[in-house]
Structures are given as structure tokens and as C-alpha cells.
Scaffold this motif. Structure first.
Motif, mmCIF file in Angstrom:
data_model
loop_
_atom_site.group_PDB
_atom_site.id
_atom_site.type_symbol
_atom_site.label_atom_id
_atom_site.label_comp_id
_atom_site.label_asym_id
_atom_site.label_seq_id
_atom_site.Cartn_x
_atom_site.Cartn_y
_atom_site.Cartn_z
ATOM 1 N N GLY A 1 4.246 7.667 11.707
ATOM 2 C CA GLY A 1 4.846 8.301 12.863
ATOM 3 C C GLY A 1 6.242 8.796 12.572
ATOM 4 N N SER A 2 6.757 9.649 13.458
ATOM 5 C CA SER A 2 8.049 10.287 13.213
ATOM 6 C C SER A 2 9.231 9.425 13.601
ATOM 7 C CB SER A 2 8.112 11.618 13.981
ATOM 8 O OG SER A 2 7.914 11.382 15.383
ATOM 9 N N ASP A 3 9.015 8.347 14.377
ATOM 10 C CA ASP A 3 10.135 7.503 14.794
ATOM 11 C C ASP A 3 9.662 6.065 14.939
ATOM 12 O OD1 ASP A 3 9.283 6.983 17.696
ATOM 13 O OD2 ASP A 3 9.363 9.178 17.641
ATOM 14 N N ALA A 4 10.621 5.154 15.136
ATOM 15 C CA ALA A 4 10.318 3.721 15.175
ATOM 16 C C ALA A 4 9.447 3.332 16.362
ATOM 17 C CB ALA A 4 11.616 2.929 15.210
ATOM 18 N N ALA A 5 9.463 4.146 17.432
ATOM 19 C CA ALA A 5 8.669 3.831 18.619
ATOM 20 C C ALA A 5 7.229 4.313 18.516
ATOM 21 C CB ALA A 5 9.324 4.451 19.854
ATOM 22 N N SER A 6 6.899 5.031 17.451
ATOM 23 C CA SER A 6 5.555 5.584 17.318
ATOM 24 C C SER A 6 4.517 4.484 17.198
ATOM 25 C CB SER A 6 5.490 6.494 16.082
ATOM 26 O OG SER A 6 4.152 6.905 15.851
ATOM 27 N N ARG A 7 3.353 4.685 17.812
ATOM 28 C CA ARG A 7 2.229 3.751 17.693
ATOM 29 C C ARG A 7 1.292 4.139 16.552
ATOM 30 N NH1 ARG A 7 5.127 0.479 20.715
ATOM 31 N NH2 ARG A 7 4.917 0.710 22.966
ATOM 32 N N LEU A 8 1.618 5.186 15.830
ATOM 33 C CA LEU A 8 0.781 5.592 14.706
ATOM 34 C C LEU A 8 0.925 4.601 13.561
ATOM 35 C CD1 LEU A 8 1.421 9.452 14.605
ATOM 36 C CD2 LEU A 8 -0.648 8.285 15.393
ATOM 37 N N ARG A 9 -0.207 4.276 12.925
ATOM 38 C CA ARG A 9 -0.221 3.354 11.789
ATOM 39 C C ARG A 9 -1.196 3.883 10.742
ATOM 40 N NH1 ARG A 9 3.296 1.945 14.600
ATOM 41 N NH2 ARG A 9 3.840 -0.180 15.332
ATOM 42 N N TRP A 10 -1.029 3.371 9.519
ATOM 43 C CA TRP A 10 -1.961 3.681 8.436
ATOM 44 C C TRP A 10 -3.060 2.622 8.397
ATOM 45 C CZ3 TRP A 10 -1.921 8.248 6.260
ATOM 46 C CH2 TRP A 10 -0.732 8.966 6.152
ATOM 47 N N VAL A 11 -4.317 3.045 8.360
ATOM 48 C CA VAL A 11 -5.452 2.142 8.155
ATOM 49 C C VAL A 11 -6.141 2.532 6.843
ATOM 50 C CG1 VAL A 11 -5.810 1.567 10.578
ATOM 51 C CG2 VAL A 11 -6.893 3.606 9.623
ATOM 52 N N ASN A 12 -7.091 1.698 6.426
ATOM 53 C CA ASN A 12 -7.729 1.849 5.098
ATOM 54 C C ASN A 12 -6.675 1.735 3.993
ATOM 55 O OD1 ASN A 12 -10.070 2.303 6.522
ATOM 56 N ND2 ASN A 12 -10.092 4.513 6.185
ATOM 57 N N GLN A 13 -5.759 0.768 4.171
ATOM 58 C CA GLN A 13 -4.680 0.537 3.211
ATOM 59 C C GLN A 13 -4.353 -0.951 3.187
ATOM 60 O OE1 GLN A 13 -1.012 2.722 3.964
ATOM 61 N NE2 GLN A 13 0.192 1.079 3.057
ATOM 62 N N PHE A 14 -4.233 -1.528 1.996
ATOM 63 C CA PHE A 14 -3.875 -2.937 1.863
ATOM 64 C C PHE A 14 -2.385 -3.149 2.100
ATOM 65 C CE2 PHE A 14 -7.831 -3.606 -0.637
ATOM 66 C CZ PHE A 14 -8.237 -4.809 -0.077
ATOM 67 N N THR A 15 -2.059 -4.282 2.734
ATOM 68 C CA THR A 15 -0.712 -4.831 2.713
ATOM 69 C C THR A 15 -0.831 -6.271 2.222
ATOM 70 O OG1 THR A 15 -0.854 -5.555 5.026
ATOM 71 C CG2 THR A 15 0.085 -3.369 4.599
ATOM 72 N N HIS A 16 0.232 -6.780 1.607
ATOM 73 C CA HIS A 16 0.159 -8.103 0.984
ATOM 74 C C HIS A 16 1.405 -8.931 1.293
ATOM 75 C CE1 HIS A 16 -3.082 -6.487 -1.575
ATOM 76 N NE2 HIS A 16 -2.267 -5.495 -1.868
ATOM 77 N N THR A 17 1.213 -10.256 1.336
ATOM 78 C CA THR A 17 2.325 -11.184 1.162
ATOM 79 C C THR A 17 2.188 -11.750 -0.240
ATOM 80 O OG1 THR A 17 1.065 -13.055 2.058
ATOM 81 C CG2 THR A 17 2.409 -11.796 3.597
ATOM 82 N N HIS A 18 3.314 -11.879 -0.939
ATOM 83 C CA HIS A 18 3.264 -12.307 -2.339
ATOM 84 C C HIS A 18 3.827 -13.714 -2.540
ATOM 85 C CE1 HIS A 18 1.897 -8.383 -3.546
ATOM 86 N NE2 HIS A 18 2.969 -7.789 -3.068
ATOM 87 N N ARG A 19 4.038 -14.426 -1.457
ATOM 88 C CA ARG A 19 4.509 -15.811 -1.557
ATOM 89 C C ARG A 19 3.830 -16.642 -0.482
ATOM 90 N NH1 ARG A 19 7.685 -16.869 2.685
ATOM 91 N NH2 ARG A 19 8.636 -15.085 3.774
ATOM 92 N N ARG A 20 3.779 -17.944 -0.708
ATOM 93 C CA ARG A 20 3.235 -18.836 0.314
ATOM 94 C C ARG A 20 4.213 -18.922 1.483
ATOM 95 N NH1 ARG A 20 1.083 -24.269 -2.381
ATOM 96 N NH2 ARG A 20 3.279 -24.511 -2.866
ATOM 97 N N LEU A 21 3.665 -19.041 2.688
ATOM 98 C CA LEU A 21 4.504 -19.091 3.873
ATOM 99 C C LEU A 21 5.202 -20.440 4.002
ATOM 100 C CD1 LEU A 21 2.190 -17.291 6.465
ATOM 101 C CD2 LEU A 21 3.922 -16.306 4.955
ATOM 102 N N GLY A 22 6.368 -20.431 4.656
ATOM 103 C CA GLY A 22 7.155 -21.639 4.858
ATOM 104 C C GLY A 22 7.699 -21.698 6.270
#
Length: 424
Positions: free
Chosen positions: A47-68
Motif C-alpha cells: 500500500g501507499s501509506d501506513a494506514a493501507s489495508r493492502l498486504r502481500w500474500v503468497n509470500q513467506f515471513t519468518h522469525t529467526h529466533r526463539r520467542l522470549g
């Protein structure tokens, strides 16, 4: 909920039943808004600004550490694995998920449909640890499967939540190795093109309370066009606009307070007991969507939970407890197990002097007694050398979760005898 009696319900009760039926669909769309990426690595912001509801799908996101304890986005998280996340939009055609050789390590990619049914898996238990290329398609697709595809998964709707977990040891070398494995996960079209597409989520996924009735109706209506009611399920939707606001308010509050786990004995209960499909248990499906959304099936992982001790008293950090597995009586798992500590007030990890949030069969230095039994001390203060210690929050109620990865038949058939936590 007995759907056979729906015709005898009052209009108010019918509205409540319709919300219970469709709430998982709305909550999945809320989670999609909360967990999809705003930015694509090469295509930029959706999206064009921080308030946009547009998102990317068919794309991985990752966490690379265990949560604390500093992580507060997810309640009752695990402390054993790192996460990989993706939402699939199959309306434009299939996607191909490529995963590398994972060695001997535990990993899983669990696929949930828009109704929260954990309908398929890729990973150690189901497809092995070799390098794989998995084609996932939506209803009605009849295209040609490329020759290099190792398995094909047919999704019941156009929207799928993929939740990945990869086991990681608490060493810098293994953390970096797992990071490199996660970065080899990819999602593309069968012809090799980038599968990522923009999607308007229509809502703010960060608001966990009952939504306004017009928003709920719009989200459910749109989601139903892409994800029909599960086979054999009688539709109770739509609801009168006059009755929907009150039904939403009452159902959301009721499900937050309700707790209907399966008792396991010894003070233990199983909050989630689904395998691949919720069937006609719409009330439990809604309760889990409200409180524990994203739960995988018990054949992949079971999470027995204890909030009370052997005498039925609430577990509290002002007391000391012992959990003792008898000789040969430890959890029966195909992968590994752990006991994880959570503060009851917010369902999060508790900071402690040794930075230990879980203990299990992979914990370095775990000690067994001379007779082969395994005792774990659960308390706020250090019990001293020679004890297996899981720190508790000082002066606060807490609960523990016994996480069983690839539980064996004794657990799945509910024949395993869970030892209680005994107050010392």
C-alpha cells in the motif's frame, strides 16, 4: 451445537448460532490482516501509506529466533521452534512451495483452511525431510502438474494459512543454520514466476475484540465467496442486521470465558483435540478460533495444560512443586517434548535469572534419579544444584503446557497417565 434443532430456535438464538458458525471464518481473516507482510523484498510496499489495508500474500515471513518474555504478540507461544508464516491466495492458480533438505531436524508446515481445519501437512512426520516441491491448488483446478513436484495438496477453499515450525537449538551456530534453511523456503507459480499478489484485507487485525456488525458481515460475506461452508455443514448465515450486534457481543464474551478442554487426569486438560477437521462440533471450533487460533492437529503436536496441582489448587509462584515421571513413564513422542511455563495473567513467558522458559528431553544437563525417574522442580526460587528447575513467576498464578511433538498412540488414544504437579 445440534444443527438438527436449528428450525426450532428463536430468531435471537438463530443469530447466535450463525455467529458461532461463522466466527472462525472472520477470525482467520483477522489473523491474515495481522500476520501478512506490508512489504515485498523486491516489489516494495503493498500500500501507499501506513494506514493501507493492502498486504502481500503468497509470500513467506519468518522469525529467526526463539520467542522470549519480551515478545508479546502471541499468547502461549512455544520456546522450542522458530516460526515461518504465509497466507495463500489460490484464486489466481496454484502455488509451489519449495523446501530444502532439513537433515534430521523436526519441522512442519501446517496448512489450515479458512474454517480453521488443519487439513494437510508438509514436514518430518508426513512427507519426510528431503528437499521437496509441494503444489497447493484450490477447488476446481485441473491443470498439469509439473514433473518435479513431490506432492500435491488440494485445498478446500481459496484461502489457506500456512504455519511453519522448525526446531532450533539454543546455540549461535544452530540459530544461523536454521535461519539459512528458512530463507530457502520459497513460494512461486508452477511456471517459476513470483506467486506474491496484493490483497485488500479490509480490516485492522490488531483489534481482538468483537467487531462492529457491518464489518463482520462484510468480511464473512467476502470470505464465503472464496471459502464455501465445509461439506455437509448446513449454512446458518446470513443474520438479520438488527440481531447481529447483540449476537456478536454475547458470543465473543461467552467464548472468551468458556473453557471446555478434555480432561486427562492429574490436573491436566487438553484445550485442543482436533485431528484434521472439526466436523459438526461448531462450538468448540468457535472457542478455539477465539482463544487458540492456529492450533494444529494432535497427530502433529499435543499440548496438555495444567493450571492446578494434584489437589486441584491453582498453581501459584508462592509455592514449590514437583512433576515426577516414573521410571520408563516419560512422554511417548516421535520427535521431542518440553514443559513450558506461562504467567496466567497474560499467557506469556516469565523472565527469570537463568533465561529458561521451558525444560524437556533436549535440555542440556537434564538429570534422572537413580531409579530412572525424572523429576522437575517448578518454583520461583532456585532449588540448588542437582535439580531440574523450571522457574515460576514469584507470587503469581501460572500454568504449564506439556508440549508433545509427534505424540505416539498412547497419547492419541488418551491412555497415557499424566503425573500431577505435587505441592512440596
Amino acid at each position: 451445537m445440534d444443527l438438527s434443532t436449528i428450525s426450532t430456535l428463536s430468531t435471537r438464538d438463530a443469530a447466535r448460532a450463525a455467529v458461532i458458525q461463522t466466527l472462525p471464518l472472520f477470525e482467520m481473516m483477522r489473523m491474515r490482516a495481522a500476520t501478512t507482510a506490508r512489504r515485498h523484498p523486491t516489489l516494495g510496499f503493498a500500500g501507499s501509506d501506513a494506514a493501507s489495508r493492502l498486504r502481500w500474500v503468497n509470500q513467506f515471513t519468518h522469525t529467526h529466533r526463539r520467542l522470549g518474555p519480551e515478545d508479546r504478540e502471541v499468547v502461549s507461544p512455544n520456546n522450542d521452534t522458530v516460526y515461518s508464516n504465509a497466507w495463500l491466495d489460490l484464486s489466481g492458480g496454484p502455488v509451489v512451495i519449495a523446501t530444502p533438505d532439513m537433515g534430521e531436524r523436526y519441522w512442519t508446515l501446517g496448512l489450515l483452511d479458512a474454517w480453521t481445519n488443519p487439513f494437510a501437512y508438509v514436514g518430518r512426520r508426513t512427507t519426510g525431510n528431503r528437499a521437496q516441491r509441494t503444489l497447493v491448488h484450490g477447488p476446481g483446478w485441473r491443470g498439469e502438474v509439473p514433473a518435479d513436484i513431490t506432492q500435491v495438496i488440494a485445498a478446500p477453499g481459496q484461502d489457506v494459512w500456512l504455519i511453519g515450525r522448525v526446531l532450533v537449538d539454543d546455540t549461535p551456530v544452530d540459530v544461523e543454520h536454521v535461519r539459512s534453511l528458512q530463507l530457502q523456503f520459497s513460494m512461486r507459480r508452477p511456471d517459476g514466476g513470483d506467486a506474491a499478489v496484493r490483497l485488500d484485507t479490509l480490516l485492522d487485525g490488531r483489534v481482538p475484540e468483537a467487531p462492529p456488525a457491518p464489518l463482520y458481515q462484510a468480511i464473512v460475506d467476502q470470505a464465503l465467496e472464496r471459502n464455501p461452508f465445509p461439506a455437509g455443514e448446513r449454512p446458518l448465515w446470513p443474520v438479520s442486521r438488527d440481531l447481529l450486534p447483540q449476537a456478536l457481543s454475547s458470543v465473543y464474551e461467552e467464548l472468551r470465558q468458556a473453557d471446555q478442554p478434555q480432561g486427562l487426569g492429574g490436573g491436566w486438560a487438553l484445550p485442543v483435540a482436533v485431528r484434521t477437521h472439526w466436523g459438526d462440533d461448531l462450538l468448540t471450533r468457535a472457542r478455539v478460533a477465539r482463544n487458540l487460533i492456529g492450533a494444529l492437529g494432535i497427530e502433529e503436536a499435543m499440548y496438555p495444560t495444567a493450571e492446578v496441582d494434584a489437589d486441584g489448587q491453582v498453581l501459584h509462584g508462592s509455592h514449590a512443586y514437583e512433576l515426577r515421571f516414573p521410571p520408563g513413564g516419560g512422554p511417548r513422542v516421535g520427535a521431542f517434548w518440553s514443559l513450558t511455563m506461562y504467567r496466567r495473567s497474560d499467557c506469556l513467558f516469565v523472565a527469570n535469572p537463568i533465561d529458561r522458559y521451558s525444560i524437556g528431553d533436549r535440555t542440556p544437563g537434564l538429570r534422572t534419579d537413580a531409579d530412572g525417574s525424572l523429576a522437575i522442580r517448578v518454583q520461583a526460587s532456585d532449588p540448588g544444584p542437582g535439580f531440574n528447575w523450571l522457574p515460576a513467576p514469584p507470587g503469581e498464578p501460572f500454568y504449564v503446557v506439556l508440549r508433545l511433538y509427534q505424540p505416539q498412540r498412547e497419547h492419541l488414544d488418551f491412555h497415557y497417565r499424566y503425573p500431577p504437579l505435587r505441592r512440596l
